[in-house]
Scaffold this motif. Structure first.
Motif, PDB file in Angstrom:
ATOM      1  N   VAL A   1       0.855  -1.191   0.000  1.00 49.48           N
ATOM      2  CA  VAL A   1       0.000   0.000   0.000  1.00 49.48           C
ATOM      3  C   VAL A   1       0.887   1.235   0.000  1.00 49.48           C
ATOM      4  O   VAL A   1       1.861   1.317   0.746  1.00 49.48           O
ATOM      5  CB  VAL A   1      -0.970  -0.003   1.205  1.00 49.48           C
ATOM      6  CG1 VAL A   1      -0.223  -0.097   2.523  1.00 49.48           C
ATOM      7  CG2 VAL A   1      -1.857   1.228   1.185  1.00 49.48           C
TER       8      VAL A   1
ATOM      9  N   SER B   1       0.564   5.631  -0.441  1.00 45.56           N
ATOM     10  CA  SER B   1      -0.148   6.885  -0.700  1.00 45.56           C
ATOM     11  C   SER B   1       0.877   7.901  -1.188  1.00 45.56           C
ATOM     12  O   SER B   1       2.078   7.701  -1.062  1.00 45.56           O
ATOM     13  CB  SER B   1      -0.862   7.369   0.566  1.00 45.56           C
ATOM     14  OG  SER B   1       0.030   7.440   1.653  1.00 45.56           O
TER      15      SER B   1
ATOM     16  N   PHE C   1      -2.011  -1.564  -4.082  1.00 46.58           N
ATOM     17  CA  PHE C   1      -2.941  -0.537  -3.587  1.00 46.58           C
ATOM     18  C   PHE C   1      -2.236   0.816  -3.597  1.00 46.58           C
ATOM     19  O   PHE C   1      -1.340   1.069  -2.791  1.00 46.58           O
ATOM     20  CB  PHE C   1      -3.429  -0.884  -2.178  1.00 46.58           C
ATOM     21  CG  PHE C   1      -4.281  -2.120  -2.122  1.00 46.58           C
ATOM     22  CD1 PHE C   1      -5.642  -2.056  -2.356  1.00 46.58           C
ATOM     23  CD2 PHE C   1      -3.701  -3.357  -1.861  1.00 46.58           C
ATOM     24  CE1 PHE C   1      -6.422  -3.203  -2.331  1.00 46.58           C
ATOM     25  CE2 PHE C   1      -4.470  -4.513  -1.835  1.00 46.58           C
ATOM     26  CZ  PHE C   1      -5.843  -4.433  -2.073  1.00 46.58           C
TER      27      PHE C   1
ATOM     28  N   PHE D   1      -2.692   5.106  -3.805  1.00 47.54           N
ATOM     29  CA  PHE D   1      -3.614   6.216  -3.552  1.00 47.54           C
ATOM     30  C   PHE D   1      -2.903   7.544  -3.798  1.00 47.54           C
ATOM     31  O   PHE D   1      -1.713   7.691  -3.514  1.00 47.54           O
ATOM     32  CB  PHE D   1      -4.129   6.162  -2.116  1.00 47.54           C
ATOM     33  CG  PHE D   1      -4.792   4.858  -1.775  1.00 47.54           C
ATOM     34  CD1 PHE D   1      -6.068   4.551  -2.241  1.00 47.54           C
ATOM     35  CD2 PHE D   1      -4.132   3.913  -0.995  1.00 47.54           C
ATOM     36  CE1 PHE D   1      -6.669   3.334  -1.943  1.00 47.54           C
ATOM     37  CE2 PHE D   1      -4.727   2.692  -0.685  1.00 47.54           C
ATOM     38  CZ  PHE D   1      -5.998   2.405  -1.160  1.00 47.54           C
TER      39      PHE D   1
ATOM     40  N   HIS E   1      -4.975   4.500   5.582  1.00 44.11           N
ATOM     41  CA  HIS E   1      -6.372   4.155   5.882  1.00 44.11           C
ATOM     42  C   HIS E   1      -7.311   5.308   5.542  1.00 44.11           C
ATOM     43  O   HIS E   1      -8.451   5.084   5.113  1.00 44.11           O
ATOM     44  CB  HIS E   1      -6.522   3.743   7.352  1.00 44.11           C
ATOM     45  CG  HIS E   1      -6.398   4.850   8.335  1.00 44.11           C
ATOM     46  ND1 HIS E   1      -5.224   5.538   8.550  1.00 44.11           N
ATOM     47  CD2 HIS E   1      -7.308   5.411   9.187  1.00 44.11           C
ATOM     48  CE1 HIS E   1      -5.396   6.455   9.477  1.00 44.11           C
ATOM     49  NE2 HIS E   1      -6.656   6.409   9.887  1.00 44.11           N
TER      50      HIS E   1
ATOM     51  N   ALA F   1      -7.473   5.399   1.627  1.00 48.88           N
ATOM     52  CA  ALA F   1      -8.326   4.320   1.126  1.00 48.88           C
ATOM     53  C   ALA F   1      -9.797   4.645   1.339  1.00 48.88           C
ATOM     54  O   ALA F   1     -10.627   4.437   0.441  1.00 48.88           O
ATOM     55  CB  ALA F   1      -7.965   3.010   1.819  1.00 48.88           C
TER      56      ALA F   1
ATOM     57  N   VAL G   1     -12.079   2.499  -1.129  1.00 49.14           N
ATOM     58  CA  VAL G   1     -11.426   1.194  -1.228  1.00 49.14           C
ATOM     59  C   VAL G   1     -11.365   0.548   0.148  1.00 49.14           C
ATOM     60  O   VAL G   1     -10.979   1.197   1.127  1.00 49.14           O
ATOM     61  CB  VAL G   1      -9.998   1.330  -1.797  1.00 49.14           C
ATOM     62  CG1 VAL G   1      -9.277  -0.014  -1.770  1.00 49.14           C
ATOM     63  CG2 VAL G   1     -10.039   1.895  -3.206  1.00 49.14           C
TER      64      VAL G   1
ATOM     65  N   LEU H   1      -9.548  -1.476   2.665  1.00 45.38           N
ATOM     66  CA  LEU H   1      -8.170  -1.867   2.933  1.00 45.38           C
ATOM     67  C   LEU H   1      -8.150  -2.720   4.188  1.00 45.38           C
ATOM     68  O   LEU H   1      -8.545  -2.277   5.266  1.00 45.38           O
ATOM     69  CB  LEU H   1      -7.323  -0.600   3.137  1.00 45.38           C
ATOM     70  CG  LEU H   1      -5.806  -0.692   2.920  1.00 45.38           C
ATOM     71  CD1 LEU H   1      -5.488  -1.156   1.508  1.00 45.38           C
ATOM     72  CD2 LEU H   1      -5.166   0.660   3.198  1.00 45.38           C
TER      73      LEU H   1
ATOM     74  N   ASN I   1      -7.338   0.111   8.917  1.00 43.08           N
ATOM     75  CA  ASN I   1      -8.751   0.430   9.107  1.00 43.08           C
ATOM     76  C   ASN I   1      -8.967   0.615  10.613  1.00 43.08           C
ATOM     77  O   ASN I   1      -7.999   0.679  11.369  1.00 43.08           O
ATOM     78  CB  ASN I   1      -9.656  -0.669   8.515  1.00 43.08           C
ATOM     79  CG  ASN I   1      -9.279  -2.062   9.017  1.00 43.08           C
ATOM     80  OD1 ASN I   1      -9.185  -2.290  10.223  1.00 43.08           O
ATOM     81  ND2 ASN I   1      -9.039  -2.994   8.094  1.00 43.08           N
TER      82      ASN I   1
END
Length: 235
Positions: free
Chosen positions: A40, A42, A75, A77, A84, A87, A92, A94, A127
């Motif tokens: 993941v 970002s 993933f 972003f 989190h 997402a 999405v 996650l 999350n």
């Protein structure tokens, strides 16, 4: 023989990708095949090919044989914010299960040396219920800790090592990445880290103006990771 590791940092912006790319380059130079996943990310830019993250691209450049971008960074972003939150804003879901499913095919491959790079520090949330640290737990990956050497790094490093141990994972090694060369009592801080962290130091990387994986690799050693013997030499 362990060949896959999770790369964690003591905080954000401590050079996890810089060190991970250097480790991968060192492995390639030793004749090992390499693979990497940043599950993941970002802070991605929109390109003609889709969202692309500079850290994931740096890891991808050190994968041999090559992997497609979606495998390295499943993933992605755009906003440079906590994963989190990014997402959630992107709509999405996650969670640990989805990240583990994305990582497993790479771990099941034939690469001699595999790195899975985290995001931020050890307890970055995915999350409201799960943190990214559960991913290496689910996969049983030993951890390489990147310590951003600056004021306060001893506390951050020791707390991270304690959390890793409490989560039942082995700390395979740590790297001193000197992000602030003006750190007061630098040598004493490095000596204290060596005394308090229960794992070998894989290297001490000085502050580099424009660090390349090749430059960083010169300051790293893979010896204590007990990797397979390379099949060929060169990068």
């Amino acid at each position: 023989m362990t060949r896959a590791f999770f790369v964690a940092g003591t905080d954000t912006d401590v050079g996890k990708t810089t060190i991970a790319a250097g480790l991968l380059h060192a492995a390639r130079h030793a004749g090992l095949s390499t693979a990497a996943v940043k599950p993941v990310a970002s802070g991605c830019e929109l390109t003609r090919e889709g969202l692309r993250n500079s850290d994931a691209l740096a890891l991808s450049a050190e994968c041999s044989p090559a992997l497609d971008y979606a495998t390295v960074n499943p993933f992605a972003f755009a906003p440079a914010i906590a994963p989190h939150i990014a997402a959630r804003e992107a709509g999405v879901e996650l969670n640990v299960e989805r990240l583990v499913q994305a990582i497993r095919p790479v771990l099941a491959g034939q690469a001699d040396f595999i790195l899975v790079e985290g995001a931020g520090g050890w307890r970055v949330p995915l999350n409201a219920r799960e943190s990214l640290s559960v991913v290496p737990q689910a996969l049983g990956l030993p951890v390489i800790l990147v310590v951003g050497v600056r004021l306060g790094c001893i506390n951050h490093a020791v707390l991270s090592a304690e959390a890793i141990a409490r989560d039942g994972l082995a700390l395979a090694g740590w790297v001193a990445n000197i992000v602030d060369p003006a750190t007061s009592r630098l040598e004493e801080n490095l000596a204290t880290l060596a005394e308090l962290l229960p794992a070998p130091c894989l290297g001490r990387v000085p502050r580099l103006d424009q660090p390349t994986a090749q430059q960083v690799a010169l300051h790293l050693s893979l010896a204590s990771l007990q990797l397979p013997v390379g099949r060929h030499s060169g990068s």
